[in-house]
Design a protein around this motif. Structure first.
Motif, PDB file in Angstrom:
ATOM      1  N   LEU A   1       0.814  -1.205   0.000  1.00  0.00           N
ATOM      2  CA  LEU A   1       0.000   0.000   0.000  1.00  0.00           C
ATOM      3  C   LEU A   1       0.854   1.265   0.000  1.00  0.00           C
ATOM      4  O   LEU A   1       0.376   2.339  -0.373  1.00  0.00           O
ATOM      5  N   GLN A   2       2.105   1.125   0.450  1.00  0.00           N
ATOM      6  CA  GLN A   2       3.000   2.283   0.470  1.00  0.00           C
ATOM      7  C   GLN A   2       3.660   2.518  -0.882  1.00  0.00           C
ATOM      8  O   GLN A   2       4.358   3.512  -1.060  1.00  0.00           O
ATOM      9  N   HIS A   3       3.466   1.626  -1.827  1.00  0.00           N
ATOM     10  CA  HIS A   3       4.160   1.725  -3.110  1.00  0.00           C
ATOM     11  C   HIS A   3       3.198   1.899  -4.282  1.00  0.00           C
ATOM     12  O   HIS A   3       3.562   1.622  -5.421  1.00  0.00           O
ATOM     13  N   LEU A   4       2.009   2.366  -4.010  1.00  0.00           N
ATOM     14  CA  LEU A   4       1.024   2.523  -5.071  1.00  0.00           C
ATOM     15  C   LEU A   4       1.254   3.790  -5.883  1.00  0.00           C
ATOM     16  O   LEU A   4       0.717   3.940  -6.975  1.00  0.00           O
ATOM     17  N   GLY A   5       2.036   4.719  -5.350  1.00  0.00           N
ATOM     18  CA  GLY A   5       2.295   5.957  -6.072  1.00  0.00           C
ATOM     19  C   GLY A   5       1.230   7.013  -5.891  1.00  0.00           C
ATOM     20  O   GLY A   5       1.290   8.080  -6.510  1.00  0.00           O
ATOM     21  N   VAL A   6       0.228   6.748  -5.051  1.00  0.00           N
ATOM     22  CA  VAL A   6      -0.841   7.707  -4.777  1.00  0.00           C
ATOM     23  C   VAL A   6      -1.085   7.730  -3.275  1.00  0.00           C
ATOM     24  O   VAL A   6      -1.157   6.672  -2.636  1.00  0.00           O
ATOM     25  N   ARG A   7      -1.198   8.916  -2.696  1.00  0.00           N
ATOM     26  CA  ARG A   7      -1.605   9.050  -1.299  1.00  0.00           C
ATOM     27  C   ARG A   7      -2.949   9.770  -1.275  1.00  0.00           C
ATOM     28  O   ARG A   7      -3.188  10.716  -2.028  1.00  0.00           O
ATOM     29  N   ARG A   8      -3.821   9.313  -0.389  1.00  0.00           N
ATOM     30  CA  ARG A   8      -5.188   9.830  -0.324  1.00  0.00           C
ATOM     31  C   ARG A   8      -5.374  10.647   0.950  1.00  0.00           C
ATOM     32  O   ARG A   8      -4.986  10.202   2.036  1.00  0.00           O
ATOM     33  N   PHE A   9      -5.991  11.809   0.813  1.00  0.00           N
ATOM     34  CA  PHE A   9      -6.250  12.682   1.955  1.00  0.00           C
ATOM     35  C   PHE A   9      -7.699  13.163   1.907  1.00  0.00           C
ATOM     36  O   PHE A   9      -8.296  13.269   0.835  1.00  0.00           O
ATOM     37  N   VAL A  10      -8.246  13.468   3.080  1.00  0.00           N
ATOM     38  CA  VAL A  10      -9.617  13.966   3.158  1.00  0.00           C
ATOM     39  C   VAL A  10      -9.611  15.219   4.029  1.00  0.00           C
ATOM     40  O   VAL A  10      -9.154  15.187   5.168  1.00  0.00           O
ATOM     41  N   SER A  11     -10.137  16.307   3.484  1.00  0.00           N
ATOM     42  CA  SER A  11     -10.059  17.589   4.187  1.00  0.00           C
ATOM     43  C   SER A  11     -11.243  17.846   5.100  1.00  0.00           C
ATOM     44  O   SER A  11     -11.198  18.762   5.923  1.00  0.00           O
ATOM     45  N   GLY A  12     -12.325  17.073   4.955  1.00  0.00           N
ATOM     46  CA  GLY A  12     -13.503  17.362   5.763  1.00  0.00           C
ATOM     47  C   GLY A  12     -14.459  16.195   5.840  1.00  0.00           C
ATOM     48  O   GLY A  12     -14.129  15.061   5.473  1.00  0.00           O
ATOM     49  N   ARG A  13     -15.652  16.504   6.301  1.00  0.00           N
ATOM     50  CA  ARG A  13     -16.703  15.491   6.432  1.00  0.00           C
ATOM     51  C   ARG A  13     -18.012  16.060   5.920  1.00  0.00           C
ATOM     52  O   ARG A  13     -18.299  17.242   6.070  1.00  0.00           O
ATOM     53  N   GLY A  14     -18.813  15.190   5.334  1.00  0.00           N
ATOM     54  CA  GLY A  14     -20.100  15.611   4.812  1.00  0.00           C
ATOM     55  C   GLY A  14     -19.996  16.140   3.396  1.00  0.00           C
ATOM     56  O   GLY A  14     -18.913  16.334   2.848  1.00  0.00           O
ATOM     57  N   CYS A  15     -21.154  16.367   2.792  1.00  0.00           N
ATOM     58  CA  CYS A  15     -21.226  16.851   1.412  1.00  0.00           C
ATOM     59  C   CYS A  15     -22.352  17.878   1.329  1.00  0.00           C
ATOM     60  O   CYS A  15     -23.443  17.646   1.866  1.00  0.00           O
ATOM     61  N   PRO A  16     -22.105  19.005   0.676  1.00  0.00           N
ATOM     62  CA  PRO A  16     -23.154  20.022   0.589  1.00  0.00           C
ATOM     63  C   PRO A  16     -24.278  19.659  -0.372  1.00  0.00           C
ATOM     64  O   PRO A  16     -25.362  20.255  -0.304  1.00  0.00           O
ATOM     65  N   ASN A  17     -24.056  18.708  -1.273  1.00  0.00           N
ATOM     66  CA  ASN A  17     -25.115  18.311  -2.210  1.00  0.00           C
ATOM     67  C   ASN A  17     -26.103  17.368  -1.540  1.00  0.00           C
ATOM     68  O   ASN A  17     -25.776  16.701  -0.553  1.00  0.00           O
ATOM     69  N   ARG A  18     -27.304  17.295  -2.109  1.00  0.00           N
ATOM     70  CA  ARG A  18     -28.350  16.427  -1.567  1.00  0.00           C
ATOM     71  C   ARG A  18     -28.883  15.514  -2.670  1.00  0.00           C
ATOM     72  O   ARG A  18     -30.072  15.469  -2.944  1.00  0.00           O
ATOM     73  N   CYS A  19     -27.978  14.780  -3.292  1.00  0.00           N
ATOM     74  CA  CYS A  19     -28.370  13.848  -4.353  1.00  0.00           C
ATOM     75  C   CYS A  19     -29.210  12.726  -3.748  1.00  0.00           C
ATOM     76  O   CYS A  19     -28.813  12.104  -2.756  1.00  0.00           O
ATOM     77  N   THR A  20     -30.362  12.450  -4.352  1.00  0.00           N
ATOM     78  CA  THR A  20     -31.293  11.515  -3.734  1.00  0.00           C
ATOM     79  C   THR A  20     -30.785  10.080  -3.706  1.00  0.00           C
ATOM     80  O   THR A  20     -31.250   9.270  -2.908  1.00  0.00           O
ATOM     81  N   TYR A  21     -29.795   9.736  -4.571  1.00  0.00           N
ATOM     82  CA  TYR A  21     -29.271   8.363  -4.607  1.00  0.00           C
ATOM     83  C   TYR A  21     -28.176   8.143  -3.571  1.00  0.00           C
ATOM     84  O   TYR A  21     -27.692   7.020  -3.422  1.00  0.00           O
ATOM     85  N   CYS A  22     -27.745   9.192  -2.865  1.00  0.00           N
ATOM     86  CA  CYS A  22     -26.531   9.134  -2.053  1.00  0.00           C
ATOM     87  C   CYS A  22     -26.851   9.036  -0.569  1.00  0.00           C
ATOM     88  O   CYS A  22     -27.833   9.614  -0.085  1.00  0.00           O
ATOM     89  N   PHE A  23     -25.978   8.354   0.174  1.00  0.00           N
ATOM     90  CA  PHE A  23     -26.200   8.207   1.616  1.00  0.00           C
ATOM     91  C   PHE A  23     -26.091   9.544   2.345  1.00  0.00           C
ATOM     92  O   PHE A  23     -26.663   9.704   3.425  1.00  0.00           O
ATOM     93  N   ASN A  24     -25.358  10.518   1.776  1.00  0.00           N
ATOM     94  CA  ASN A  24     -25.264  11.823   2.436  1.00  0.00           C
ATOM     95  C   ASN A  24     -26.635  12.470   2.590  1.00  0.00           C
ATOM     96  O   ASN A  24     -26.921  13.119   3.598  1.00  0.00           O
ATOM     97  N   ASN A  25     -27.485  12.303   1.585  1.00  0.00           N
ATOM     98  CA  ASN A  25     -28.832  12.857   1.650  1.00  0.00           C
ATOM     99  C   ASN A  25     -29.618  12.238   2.805  1.00  0.00           C
ATOM    100  O   ASN A  25     -30.302  12.931   3.567  1.00  0.00           O
ATOM    101  N   GLU A  26     -29.493  10.935   2.952  1.00  0.00           N
ATOM    102  CA  GLU A  26     -30.194  10.231   4.028  1.00  0.00           C
ATOM    103  C   GLU A  26     -29.662  10.631   5.395  1.00  0.00           C
ATOM    104  O   GLU A  26     -30.411  10.914   6.333  1.00  0.00           O
ATOM    105  N   LEU A  27     -28.334  10.678   5.522  1.00  0.00           N
ATOM    106  CA  LEU A  27     -27.728  10.989   6.817  1.00  0.00           C
ATOM    107  C   LEU A  27     -28.037  12.408   7.266  1.00  0.00           C
ATOM    108  O   LEU A  27     -28.251  12.664   8.457  1.00  0.00           O
ATOM    109  N   THR A  28     -28.036  13.341   6.342  1.00  0.00           N
ATOM    110  CA  THR A  28     -28.320  14.725   6.702  1.00  0.00           C
ATOM    111  C   THR A  28     -29.680  14.851   7.355  1.00  0.00           C
ATOM    112  O   THR A  28     -29.845  15.545   8.361  1.00  0.00           O
ATOM    113  N   GLY A  29     -30.674  14.173   6.784  1.00  0.00           N
ATOM    114  CA  GLY A  29     -32.005  14.220   7.358  1.00  0.00           C
ATOM    115  C   GLY A  29     -32.084  13.551   8.723  1.00  0.00           C
ATOM    116  O   GLY A  29     -32.740  14.054   9.639  1.00  0.00           O
TER     117      GLY A  29
END
Length: 262
Positions: free
Chosen positions: A159-187
């Motif tokens: 995993l250290q040799h894949l050539g890509v490192r992944r980072f996440v700057s925050g939590r949640g999503c401002p969009n409310r797409c009806t197919y996405c779990f973010n929409n459900e969780l927000t409610g």
């Protein structure tokens, strides 16, 4: 890499506990490896769509190992009743676990048999009934979190040799797409406070710099659901990233969120 696991490992260590990651598919003898490490508690994250695999593994763990098993992840978060209907499970933490998981580990370490004060925990009583504790409010200042435990994946060097490192700057999503779990969780979690939160640009870039000083890479990926959603935040981030990191990166965005300055 799971950004959630990296942060949870740091939070657990900050509370005085030890962590060790085991990846099921990469262990020739998972149960043997767990027995050799001899943990006090087992934690199993199960994502939505992965519950068949997750519960099959949970049954193996409960059948062959004596340690308490804690299940987390998007599956129990979105389908909590299904998770609590599984007889193999005794501890479930839906949602964000930064507060509940270290509190539960402290309680188990102290030998307690009741867990009424562990925030957000769902737990099975000796008579088989379930108790569900109130969830804690969402942590708003993500800069207060410890730096991700990037060494968590060290047991699996590929995993250290894949050539890509992944980072996440925050939590949640401002969009409310009806197919996405973010929409459900927000409610469902409106009472816990604002759902969309972000580290400061300064903290986030420092996190990237510190990680890359130990684990160099040729490419960075920003794993936020929508990285380019806040133009004001990008104005603070971009010059810092260019100066201190300077590597190419990819990120997630939507056409509606792209303007010339973005």
């Amino acid at each position: 890499e799971s950004a959630a696991l990296l942060v949870l490992s740091s939070v657990i260590k900050l509370a005085g506990h030890e962590t060790r990651l085991f990846i099921d598919r990469d262990e020739h003898d998972l149960l043997g490896a767990l027995r050799r490490f001899s943990p006090d508690v087992l934690g199993l994250p199960i994502d939505i769509g992965g519950q068949a695999w997750g519960m099959a593994l949970a049954r193996r763990l409960r059948r062959d190992l004596p340690q308490p098993l804690i299940v987390m992840g998007t599956w129990p978060t979105l389908e909590l009743e299904d998770a609590m209907a599984q007889p193999e499970l005794g501890f479930v933490i839906p949602g964000e676990c930064d507060v509940g998981l270290p509190a539960l580990l402290d309680a188990l370490g102290a030998g307690r048999e009741r867990f009424d004060d562990v925030p957000g925990l769902c737990w099975r009583e000796p008579d088989g009934s379930w108790q569900q504790n109130d969830a804690p409010s969402y942590l708003q200042d993500l800069d207060r979190l410890p730096a991700p435990d990037v060494a968590l994946f060290d047991p699996y060097p590929y995993l250290q040799h894949l050539g890509v490192r992944r980072f996440v700057s925050g939590r949640g999503c401002p969009n409310r797409c009806t197919y996405c779990f973010n929409n459900e969780l927000t409610g469902r979690t409106a009472s816990l406070g604002p759902y969309v939160r972000r580290k400061s640009p300064q903290r986030f870039v420092t996190e990237i710099v510190d990680t890359l000083s130990t684990y160099p890479t040729r490419h960075v990926h920003m794993g936020d659901d929508l990285f380019a959603s806040d133009l004001g935040w990008l104005r603070g981030f971009s010059p810092l990233y260019r100066k201190r990191v300077g590597l190419p990166f990819t990120c997630n965005a939507t056409p509606m969120g792209i303007v010339p300055e973005t």
